[in-house]
Design a protein around this motif. Structure first.
Motif, short mmCIF file in Angstrom:
data_model
loop_
_atom_site.label_atom_id
_atom_site.label_comp_id
_atom_site.label_asym_id
_atom_site.label_seq_id
_atom_site.Cartn_x
_atom_site.Cartn_y
_atom_site.Cartn_z
N SER A 95 84.69 69.11 52.42
CA SER A 95 84.81 69.22 50.97
C SER A 95 86.12 68.61 50.49
CB SER A 95 84.73 70.69 50.55
OG SER A 95 83.48 71.25 50.88
N THR B 44 87.56 60.61 44.36
CA THR B 44 88.66 60.14 43.52
C THR B 44 88.86 58.64 43.69
OG1 THR B 44 89.78 62.29 43.61
CG2 THR B 44 91.13 60.38 43.04
N ASN C 241 84.02 67.78 41.16
CA ASN C 241 84.97 66.68 41.05
C ASN C 241 84.74 65.82 39.82
OD1 ASN C 241 86.72 66.60 43.69
ND2 ASN C 241 84.65 67.15 44.36
N LYS D 126 86.52 65.16 48.14
CA LYS D 126 87.32 65.08 46.91
C LYS D 126 88.18 63.83 46.91
CE LYS D 126 90.66 67.62 44.08
NZ LYS D 126 91.41 68.89 43.91
#
Length: 243
Positions: A173, A181, A215, A177
């Motif tokens: 996880s 990004t 996210n 992220k």
């Protein structure tokens, strides 16, 4: 989030999965999918099929069971240059390829080595998707991978199975992220895959969707929204294959 396709699935032909092609297709249709892709492991994984398995896909009806069917492969990346383990004459017979790092086929290397392996695999024109790039046992430079994916028009996978098991959930996880990004930074498209090894997981992207929502990942960069969106990437990559 619209979700109509799952192209990372395995059947009994992979040796460590537990459902047939018919069972996987039926389950995917029942889960609301419009396209299922069968992507068996290559023989580098114990129990996987011989290369010759991938030459006879013409016998499989692609419109069976009122759902579209694509026949692909999950290739093993076998060195830090990005080589994969199915010869080109077989790859020309399949609809798409996923390329992934698996520890039985290559030892986890440094961040630089693992990153080089993935970017090298992107240069194989048959490869459309990089499978589970968030694996904790293969740390990578996600910024470099996202940039290369944009340059090569390759999809990065948000793999539902990465978040399903306690062993890897937390690190996967966190890695996802960072990857997402970087994908937003470069405008890189991703694809959700179930990595289903049994029929009741076909089309199951619930944990992947949760990661994307957490996210705030743009839906327009998720190609599961339509068959046409996915095949834009497939057809572009196929256009690079030498005649």
């Amino acid at each position: 989030m619209k979700d109509v396709l799952d192209v990372h699935t395995h059947t009994i032909a992979s040796g460590h999965a537990y459902s047939t092609i018919r069972e996987m297709i039926t389950a995917a249709k029942n889960s609301g999918m419009e396209l299922i892709g069968i992507s068996e492991h290559t023989g580098g994984i114990a129990g996987g099929p011989d290369d010759f398995y991938f030459v006879n896909f013409k016998v499989i009806r692609r419109d069976a069971y009122d759902i579209k069917v694509a026949m692909g492969v999950e290739l093993n990346i076998i060195d830090y240059s990005g080589s994969t383990d199915l010869p080109g004459q077989f790859l020309k017979r399949i609809d798409y390829a996923i390329a992934s790092l698996h520890s039985p086929c290559i030892a986890p290397g440094s961040v630089a080595e693992n990153t080089s392996a993935i970017i090298g695999a992107m240069r194989n024109p048959h490869v459309v998707i990089i499978g589970h790039p968030d694996r904790p046992d293969f740390p990578v430079d996600f910024d470099a991978i996202a940039k290369a994916a944009k340059e090569n028009h390759v999809l990065l996978e948000v793999n539902n199975s990465s978040f399903a098991y306690d062993k890897w959930r937390e690190i996967s996880s966190a890695n996802a992220k960072i990857m997402l990004t970087a994908c937003q930074k470069y405008g890189v498209s991703v694809i959700m895959g179930s990595d289903a090894h049994i029929d009741f997981d076909a089309g199951n992207h619930e944990l992947a969707k949760k990661i994307l929502r957490e996210n705030n990942f743009p839906e327009e960069l998720v190609v599961n929204d339509s068959i046409e969106h996915f095949f834009e990437f497939v057809n572009y990559r196929k256009s690079l294959v030498p005649v």
